[in-house]
Write a protein that holds these residues in place. Structure first.
Motif, mmCIF file in Angstrom:
data_model
loop_
_atom_site.group_PDB
_atom_site.id
_atom_site.type_symbol
_atom_site.label_atom_id
_atom_site.label_comp_id
_atom_site.label_asym_id
_atom_site.label_seq_id
_atom_site.Cartn_x
_atom_site.Cartn_y
_atom_site.Cartn_z
ATOM 1 N N GLN A 101 36.496 42.196 36.601
ATOM 2 C CA GLN A 101 37.027 42.345 37.948
ATOM 3 C C GLN A 101 38.267 41.481 38.099
ATOM 4 O OE1 GLN A 101 35.821 44.409 40.308
ATOM 5 N NE2 GLN A 101 34.064 45.089 39.109
ATOM 6 N N SER A 105 37.727 40.345 43.546
ATOM 7 C CA SER A 105 36.341 40.789 43.375
ATOM 8 C C SER A 105 35.495 39.846 42.536
ATOM 9 C CB SER A 105 36.315 42.191 42.751
ATOM 10 O OG SER A 105 36.904 43.132 43.631
ATOM 11 N N ARG A 108 32.662 37.605 44.010
ATOM 12 C CA ARG A 108 31.283 37.983 44.296
ATOM 13 C C ARG A 108 30.335 36.911 43.769
ATOM 14 N NH1 ARG A 108 31.972 44.162 41.972
ATOM 15 N NH2 ARG A 108 33.224 44.974 43.691
ATOM 16 N N PRO A 111 30.614 34.251 47.367
ATOM 17 C CA PRO A 111 31.245 34.969 48.479
ATOM 18 C C PRO A 111 31.960 34.070 49.476
ATOM 19 C CG PRO A 111 29.067 35.871 48.020
ATOM 20 C CD PRO A 111 29.201 34.645 47.167
ATOM 21 N N GLN A 114 35.662 33.763 48.636
ATOM 22 C CA GLN A 114 36.426 34.951 48.262
ATOM 23 C C GLN A 114 37.853 34.918 48.801
ATOM 24 O OE1 GLN A 114 34.738 38.866 49.306
ATOM 25 N NE2 GLN A 114 35.026 39.365 47.152
ATOM 26 N N LYS A 607 32.164 35.744 56.375
ATOM 27 C CA LYS A 607 30.961 35.827 55.539
ATOM 28 C C LYS A 607 29.773 35.176 56.232
ATOM 29 C CE LYS A 607 32.602 37.721 51.707
ATOM 30 N NZ LYS A 607 32.068 38.974 51.130
ATOM 31 N N ALA A 626 26.693 37.444 45.084
ATOM 32 C CA ALA A 626 26.395 38.709 45.741
ATOM 33 C C ALA A 626 25.498 39.560 44.849
ATOM 34 C CB ALA A 626 27.692 39.449 46.052
ATOM 35 N N ASN A 628 25.925 42.437 43.766
ATOM 36 C CA ASN A 628 26.666 43.205 42.756
ATOM 37 C C ASN A 628 27.497 42.309 41.839
ATOM 38 O OD1 ASN A 628 28.426 42.459 44.747
ATOM 39 N ND2 ASN A 628 29.504 44.419 44.852
ATOM 40 N N TRP A 629 27.137 41.029 41.733
ATOM 41 C CA TRP A 629 27.822 40.123 40.808
ATOM 42 C C TRP A 629 27.167 40.166 39.434
ATOM 43 C CZ3 TRP A 629 31.662 37.580 38.952
ATOM 44 C CH2 TRP A 629 31.460 36.572 38.013
ATOM 45 N N PRO A 647 28.278 47.768 40.484
ATOM 46 C CA PRO A 647 29.548 47.643 41.225
ATOM 47 C C PRO A 647 30.169 48.983 41.575
ATOM 48 C CG PRO A 647 29.528 46.194 39.309
ATOM 49 C CD PRO A 647 28.330 47.094 39.187
#
Length: 662
Positions: A101, A105, A108, A111, A114, A607, A626, A628-629, A647
């Motif tokens: 990524q 991104s 993740r 968060p 970010q 967040k 996260a 999706n990390w 992801p």
């Protein structure tokens, strides 16, 4: 372009039906079909070297070596490479490769931070606007070199009365009819009088290269308030620069990876030619010995300023905290040895600086030989415009007082001092062409990575759209940045370039770097991060990681924060030479840097507000990775990331601010 559906094997070894559009952006050998991978390691390494190596390596380092003890400076330089540069460089390469990524991104993993990634991309965007203007300057001089006589070699029709390559006497004391009087030069010549030694004052003169830069190339106005007109030939050079960038990146890394074989390697050919030329000159050995030999001053190591110079040079020359290292590394295959890559690129980067120093100081030695003076006197000479290095080193010394570390130690160095030196060489148009061609290539390599940082971030927000429209989107990004850059090719353009450089290439970058290493080491967790790296490069012993733990947890953060504090406490409003900026210009500069870093607290607040539970529970939740990390491809996730949300489920999100902070 055709649709192809067939049963196939992913490179991870998982059999499934594959349906994809073949548009040249990805190849059948790519491990990550969605994002694509580098065709081979050489393309990745050359892209990284081209991104990291710039004019700061070539010109700023030799000056710092001279100022800080000659060869003795290599000691703090090497120490700071190990303590500050390499740990952060290795960290960014590892993060990008692990998650596949870009710089937004990858957060993740944490968060709450970010906004750091957003700040990196915004700072890179600001820099790309003026960076291509520098390339446009180089292109203009490159084209101007196609003449039998270089147009800046003497005071031609465009010059004024102050233009001269020699000193012009203004007045002096002289003896007339038994009395000592003060007389101007015209009176002296008319009456055939001579000056008394030590009483001569000279007119302030400008070398033809300086006037050519200001009057012809830039058509420079009196200040930021006087915008003037667009300088049409610079605008065309800027357009050409953006066309080259857009063309090289039209297919992303698949096209830029081929271009860097030339753009990253040819500057070394030119440096080698300069070194050979310098080494064959009489007196070259004296210059080299002054640079790194018997005249090295080991006592300089007792001065804190020397160590500060080494730390800042290492940090900025490696191009960390811009997001480019993360973006370029995100296209690696998962099991690529990012550890050895990081060490190799850092060593090449620093070796280039040392190598360039030999080329420069060999010429300095020759200058000393010709003028029959010691090398030290040549370097410290007050007649700054006589040669390239005298002016260049002095300009670098003046620039050192600015806390914002620039990519260039002074525009005058590249576009005033060096053209003056080139104009004095035999076959000067050839040498001029080679030098400015090298500048163009050095700039393009860094520009490729910076634009790739932006397009990679867009890809991560909406992969399906980027996969279909990568070329048009890349062209669109370049077109928008070209339009923004037009203000930099007006008659006040150089003031805009300096303004953006002053505010966006300094302490804002140190903030992102400090937060990055603190967030990864202390909040995400150094132990967890090391386990992530071992998933890519294999299990290592505790003793192997001991050094990296010490750096990531203690030494590197302390050094970064120390340099940040120094930058903030010594920060001053920008000037261009003797020209001060109007109040609104300084306010605009502050707005640019505030706009860049304000996303860090904004995203953190968003967040926390979107999380559930009490304030403490929300804060803790935002400090956890996260859902999706993890590794992009399922086959790389193993047991540690078996729970990970794919992801690719984020593909349908609209690329807005709300998508960025999902």
């Amino acid at each position: 372009m055709g649709m192809l559906s067939l049963p196939g094997f992913l490179s991870c070894g998982k059999k499934k039906d594959v349906s994809f559009t073949y548009d040249g952006d990805t190849g059948c050998t790519d491990e990550n079909v969605d994002r694509g991978n580098w065709a081979n390691k050489a393309e990745y390494l050359l892209s990284m070297v081209g991104y990291a190596v710039g004019l700061g390596n070539v010109w700023r380092f030799p000056y710092l070596a001279y100022q800080n003890g000659g060869g003795a400076f290599l000691i703090p330089y090497t120490v700071m490479l190990a303590l500050a540069g390499l740990p952060l460089f290795f960290m960014e390469c590892s993060i990008g490769q692990f998650a596949s990524q870009g710089p937004i991104s990858v957060w993740r993993m944490l968060p709450l931070f970010q906004g750091v990634g957003i700040t990196m991309v915004i700072l890179s965007t600001f820099v790309t606007i003026y960076y291509n203007v520098i390339i446009a300057y180089a292109l203009y001089y490159l084209f101007a070199s196609f003449q039998k006589v270089l147009p800046w070699s003497d005071c031609f029709s465009w010059s004024d009365d102050l233009c001269s390559k020699t000193k012009i006497v203004n007045d002096c004391n002289t003896t007339y009819n038994g009395n000592i009087i003060r007389a101007n030069y015209s009176y002296l010549t008319a009456n055939n009088l001579t000056c008394i030694n030590g009483t001569i004052t000279y007119k302030p003169v400008q070398f033809p290269t300086e006037q050519y830069w200001n009057k012809v190339a830039l058509q420079r106005s009196s200040g930021l308030d006087e915008t003037g007109r667009v300088v049409w030939y610079l605008a065309l050079c800027l357009l050409l620069a953006w066309i080259i960038v857009a063309g090289a990146l039209y297919k992303g890394i698949k096209s830029s990876g081929k271009v860097v074989y030339f753009t990253a390697l040819f500057p070394y050919v030119i440096l080698f030619v300069l070194l050979v030329r310098g080494a064959t000159l009489e007196g070259a050995l004296d210059g080299v010995q002054f640079y790194i030999g018997r005249e090295s001053n080991i006592t300089k190591l007792m001065e804190a300023e020397v160590w500060k110079d080494a730390a800042t040079q290492i940090f900025f020359s490696l191009s960390t905290a811009w997001g480019g290292l993360v973006a370029l590394s995100s296209y690696n295959k998962f099991h690529n040895n990012c550890y050895s890559d990081a060490i190799l690129v850092c060593v090449i980067n620093c070796a280039t600086s040392v190598f360039a120093g030999f080329a420069i100081f060999s010429i300095l030695g020759h200058m000393a030989f010709v003028s029959q003076r010691p090398v030290a006197e040549v370097v410290d000479s007050g007649r700054l415009m006589v040669t390239l290095l005298v002016l260049g080193l002095a300009l670098a010394k003046a620039r050192q007082q600015h806390p914002s570390l620039h990519y260039f130690p002074g525009f005058e160095l590249a576009f005033v001092a060096y053209p003056e030196a080139l104009s004095q060489l035999p076959v000067s148009p050839l040498w001029s062409f080679m030098f400015f061609f090298m500048l163009v290539l050095l700039g393009l390599d860094s520009q490729f990575a910076s634009i790739e940082t932006i397009t990679t971030s867009i890809h991560d927000i909406n992969p399906s759209m980027m996969k279909k429209l990568r070329g048009p989107i890349t062209v669109g990004v370049c077109a928008v940045l070209f339009l923004f850059g037009l203000v930099c090719v007006t008659q006040a353009g150089i003031y805009w370039v300096n303004l953006i450089d002053h505010f966006c290439a300094g302490w804002g970058l140190l903030i992102t770097a400090s937060l990055e290493i603190i967030g990864v080491a202390y909040i995400y967790g150094g132990k967890r991060f090391i386990q992530d790296i071992e998933m890519m490069i294999g299990k290592k012993t505790n003793s192997f990681w001991l050094w990296w733990k010490i750096c990531w947890f203690f030494i590197t953060p302390v050094l970064l924060i120390a340099v940040l504090i120094w930058s903030l406490t010594t920060f001053s409003n920008p000037t261009y030479g003797s020209v001060k900026y109007p109040a609104w210009g300084n306010i605009l500069g502050w707005c640019m840097i505030i706009f860049s870093i304000i996303w860090i607290p904004i995203v953190a607040i968003v967040k926390i507000l979107k999380a559930e539970g009490t304030l403490l529970e929300r804060l803790v939740s935002c400090c956890r990775p996260a859902a999706n990390w993890g590794p992009y491809l399922e086959c790389h996730r193993g047991e540690r990331y078996s729970h990970m949300v794919d992801p690719k489920k984020m593909e349908n999100e609209i690329p807005t601010v709300s998508a960025i902070v999902y």
